[in-house]
Enzyme design. Structure first.
Site, PDB file in Angstrom:
ATOM      1  N   HIS A 178      78.883  -7.823  64.531  1.00  0.00           N
ATOM      2  CA  HIS A 178      78.735  -6.578  63.778  1.00  0.00           C
ATOM      3  C   HIS A 178      77.594  -6.717  62.782  1.00  0.00           C
ATOM      4  CE1 HIS A 178      79.924  -3.850  60.312  1.00  0.00           C
ATOM      5  NE2 HIS A 178      79.738  -3.020  61.317  1.00  0.00           N
ATOM      6  N   SER A 179      76.750  -5.685  62.724  1.00  0.00           N
ATOM      7  CA  SER A 179      75.689  -5.602  61.728  1.00  0.00           C
ATOM      8  C   SER A 179      74.767  -6.829  61.791  1.00  0.00           C
ATOM      9  CB  SER A 179      76.307  -5.425  60.337  1.00  0.00           C
ATOM     10  OG  SER A 179      75.321  -5.168  59.366  1.00  0.00           O
TER      11      SER A 179
END
Length: 887
Positions: free
Chosen positions: A202-203
């Site tokens: 994520h991210s």
């Protein structure tokens, strides 16, 4: 002299003084006149900032709304024992869903979750829980699935987006974690032991994952990387060389498949332009990027943090992971990922539930509703004339919400799995006979002709186009058959991530039937073709609300291929009882202001720094000419009166040069990153806005200094001093030298140089508040403080990472930079200012100082928005030359 004569003389002198001194109102008026440009600019800057903020909030409301169903789980985390952990501050946990993952033996395919900036290892729970439930539900009879073992990495919620060193450390830990996790399967027979893991990131965790697999032996241990809301193209903050170096390292293709899922406009933390994948990084056989607005079953933009828990998205990710884990080769894994994330599924043939459809054109579109959710689609189309022949067809899914008057997507719920509509495109050789359609999974609701129109104007009208179509295709005087699908390409409209287009629709009559569905298909820039797709659907169109269209993958700032407008592509699906009557497209100027908020964050650091350098350049010009250093008040005012128009003209000419030579010389990273001449006004607007913000910041600093000075004087009391006294003017010079050496020693041994810089700012600011500096030393002190304040954001991010690492685990803090060359000029200059040294008129030193200020200002304008990290070293050189002026 008698007392009476003395008092009379004093009275006369007092009257003469009153006559000579101007009244207060006149003095105030003169002050306003002398600072008119500064005051007016600051006021206009505040108004324009409020306008930009209003446009940003309006844009989020109009086109950034999103709808996701909340996810639920029963998590448990078990620490992976690791006696030789190379980075003790980080850990690995094994996730188990309570009540489902009863067997604690590791025997499935390992999936490693990597959190992003300040992310928690517990964010894995949503996707892992969904995978456990889907496996339990399908393990009894469904084929092609495999159990998953989820591991999650605990990065102590470090701020990886602010520090390249932190990101590199995390990537190093991922390498060791992959090896350690595979060792957990040694209890299995050799043929059953997994040889690869899947990385789910994520991210900024996606950047750490890509950096880890850049090492070939680790890359071979990873079969696929799925990233969620990861900025692949450019970092979210361009204030560090270390971060830029990482992005250069990962700019080459790697062995594992790479899948990027992007949240679109709903993601306000990461600009989704950067979430795309260029074709130079992934070919069609290496991966792809797609936006959640076009993922079948999701149909919505997704907030940055919600990407890991949005039920519609997490269900699809879990399903794809289960099936790809069972796939035996690379191409099969990629095909499964495309099926679930891009809707590119292979339909099975069907012979039951038949429908006969009249052929009205050589291009036909069939609309069909599913009978139940998440089923295997079966569909067969045959063209029957003298005999029936099975023909190929294209297909796709559309959102079809049950409640036509509810907002789309519905906040808090989104779209249900069964709320879809299948469209099937058929191309025929002749417009005769009929279509034999068979489907066990869908029922046909409408069929009609399909037409592709090239629009030269901004308005499409059904009545006019129907008449032209009838005259050209059917014959004059005959009515045209119903068109269930229209593909409109508005070729005269530019498609850019900086532009927003407003589309106004008109539906014929009262529209009691099913309303039209509009699909905006983004045309990708050349360097994104074949690697990134984006589309967004708008079901149940009405005649009232406007639709705001935007593309993240068209012409991107700071990227190549910006000069040729690609046009806007719109597709319409409709039924006869509720057809679309008219579409009118215009450019929304306020939408452009909304897009600069997230795409030009760095300009609020770089260009004001350029204007500060310009103001100090004006100060040193007077020092060189008259031997007198004017105040920064006068300097920034003179910049507005004398140089502002010339600077705007120079920046405009620079943008024109970008347009002429941008492709051959790769000038697309300069200024605001646009090589399209249509955005020339944007460069001028940005220059005026940042000058206004600089004036406003300076007035705010002066006001703050006045308030704090009054407060300090009330606390410490006034003291009698000579006119040129400063707080430390009676101190021995060796004391300042000792303090400066002590600070640099602490930097060399322990504290990061960023902390020493901020301490220097505080010392200088305190000295200014405690002393009324109206002399040249005070003028230079205040302008130096203003310059150093604009450097604090560069220092504060690293300091924030370091301080938080100490707070979380003081025994194993993150490494920082202890280079004393970064702090020496600041410490020396502050010491000279506090001591009360005045600027000296030495032509050589002043000329060198002016040259450094000019270089800083020009560099900030030209390179500062994209390559912001180059400004602090240049600013330190300016501080060193300013110290030379003071010695």
């Amino acid at each position: 002299m008698s007392p009476n004569s003395a008092s009379g003389k004093m009275h006369v002198n007092h009257k003469l003084a009153e006559q000579r001194s101007p009244p207060k109102s006149s003095s105030l008026l003169n002050t306003v006149k002398s600072r008119l440009v500064t005051l007016l600019s600051a006021f206009m800057g505040v108004l324009f900032t409020l306008l930009v903020y209003h446009c940003y909030q309006r844009d989020l409301k109009e086109s950034g709304s999103w709808g996701c169903e909340m996810s639920w789980m029963s998590p448990s985390y078990h620490l992976l024992q690791w006696h030789d952990n190379p980075i003790p501050r980080y850990q690995v946990y094994h996730y188990r869903e309570q009540g489902l993952d009863i067997d604690s033996t590791l025997a499935g395919h390992p999936v490693v979750f990597i959190p992003g900036n300040a992310g928690s290892y517990q964010q894995v729970r949503s996707i892992a829980s969904s995978a456990a439930r889907q496996y339990q539900e399908g393990s009894s009879g469904e084929q092609g699935i495999r159990r998953l073992d989820f591991f999650t990495i605990d990065f102590n919620e470090d701020f990886s987006a602010f520090s390249g060193r932190t990101l590199s450390t995390q990537a190093e830990f991922i390498k060791h974690s992959v090896r350690r996790i595979l060792d957990e399967y040694d209890h299995l027979p050799a043929v059953e032991q997994p040889r690869q893991v899947t990385l789910l990131a994520h991210s900024m965790g996606g950047i750490a994952a890509r950096l880890a697999v850049a090492e070939r032996d680790i890359g071979e241990m990873v079969d696929m990387i799925i990233t969620m809301s990861t900025p692949h193209i450019t970092p979210p903050l361009t204030i560090e060389w270390d971060m830029e170096r990482i992005y250069r390292t990962i700019s080459h293709p790697v062995h594992p498949l790479l899948i990027s899922l992007c949240g679109g406009i709903s993601d306000t933390q990461v600009v989704s332009d950067s979430c795309a994948l260029p074709s130079s990084l992934v070919s069609e056989s290496d991966g792809f990027a797609t936006f959640t607005t076009g993922i079948p079953g999701a149909w919505t933009g997704v907030d940055h943090q919600a990407m890991v828990w949005c039920h519609q998205v997490r269900w699809l990710i879990a399903k794809a992971l289960i099936e790809t884990a069972a796939a035996s080769n690379r191409s099969s894994k990629l095909s499964i990922a495309r099926r679930w994330f891009s809707g590119q599924s292979i339909m099975k043939p069907s012979q039951s539930n038949t429908y006969n459809v009249s052929v009205t054109s050589t291009n036909m579109t069939i609309l069909a509703k599913p009978k139940r959710a998440y089923q295997q689609t079966t569909f067969t189309v045959k063209h029957c004339t003298d005999k029936c022949r099975e023909i190929p067809f294209g297909h796709g899914d559309l959102p079809f919400p049950k409640y036509v008057d509810a907002p789309f997507p519905l906040p808090g719920e989104g779209v249900k799995p069964e709320e879809t509509l299948l469209f099937v495109d058929v191309d025929l050789q002749t417009a005769s006979g009929f279509l034999f359609v068979a489907s066990e999974s869908h029922e046909v609701v409408e069929a009609g002709s399909r037409e592709v129109l090239e629009m030269r104007t901004s308005v499409w009208s059904e009545s006019r186009q129907s008449e032209e179509w009838a005259n050209a295709v059917v014959g004059a005087g005959k009515s045209a058959p119903f068109r269930s699908s229209l593909l409109l390409h508005f070729s005269n409209f530019r498609s850019s991530s900086l532009l927003v287009h407003r589309l106004k629709s008109t539906v014929r009559g009262k529209c009691n039937g099913v309303r039209p569905i509009l699909q905006h298909i983004s045309v990708p820039a050349h360097h994104l073709k074949g690697a990134t797709t984006e589309s967004r659907s708008y079901p149940h169109l009405t005649s009232n609300p406007d639709i705001y269209l935007h593309s993240h993958i068209a012409s991107l700032p700071f990227q190549s291929d910006q000069r040729n407008p690609h046009g806007m592509t719109i597709r319409i699906f409709q039924q006869p009882d509720c057809p679309l009557e008219e579409l009118k497209m215009t450019v929304d100027p306020f939408g452009i202001l909304a897009k600069i908020v997230t795409r030009y964050r760095m300009i609020l650091l770089s260009w004001p720094l350029a204007w500060v350098a310009a103001g100090m350049l004006m100060q040193t010009q007077w020092l060189k000419r008259d031997g007198h250093l004017i105040s920064f008040d006068e300097g920034i005012e003179q910049v507005g009166r004398r140089w502002l128009a010339g600077c705007c003209l120079a920046l405009g000419i620079g943008n024109i040069v970008q347009f002429w030579f941008g492709t051959s010389l790769r000038l697309d990273t300069l200024l605001v990153g646009t090589t399209d001449l249509a955005f020339l006004p944007l460069v001028i607007i940005m220059a005026l806005w940042t000058y206004a913000l600089t004036c406003g910041a300076w007035l705010l600093l002066r006001f703050t200094n006045s308030i704090l000075s009054i407060a300090v004087l009330k606390v410490i009391g006034t003291r009698s001093r000579k006119p040129n006294d400063t707080i430390d003017s009676h101190s021995h010079p060796s004391r300042l030298i000792i303090l400066a050496c002590l600070v640099m020693l602490l930097v060399y041994l322990f504290i990061p140089h960023q902390l020493a810089f901020i301490v220097s700012v505080v010392v200088l600011w305190t000295s200014i508040m405690r002393n009324d500096w109206s002399e040249p030393s005070g003028n230079l002190g205040e302008s130096t403080l203003f310059l150093m304040l604009f450097l604090i954001p560069f220092k504060a991010t690293t300091l924030l990472v370091w301080g938080r690492s100490l707070w979380m685990n003081w025994k194993h803090p993150l490494s920082t930079d202890h280079n004393i060359l970064y702090i020496g000029p600041a410490v020396l200059l502050v010491a000279l200012c506090v001591r009360g040294n005045s600027p000296q008129k030495r032509d050589t030193v002043i000329q060198l100082c002016r040259f450094s200020l000019f270089c800083l200002s020009a560099t900030a304008f030209l390179f500062g928005v994209r390559w912001t990290w180059i400004l602090p070293p240049m600013a330190h050189a300016v501080l060193l030359t300013l110290a030379g002026v003071m010695i």
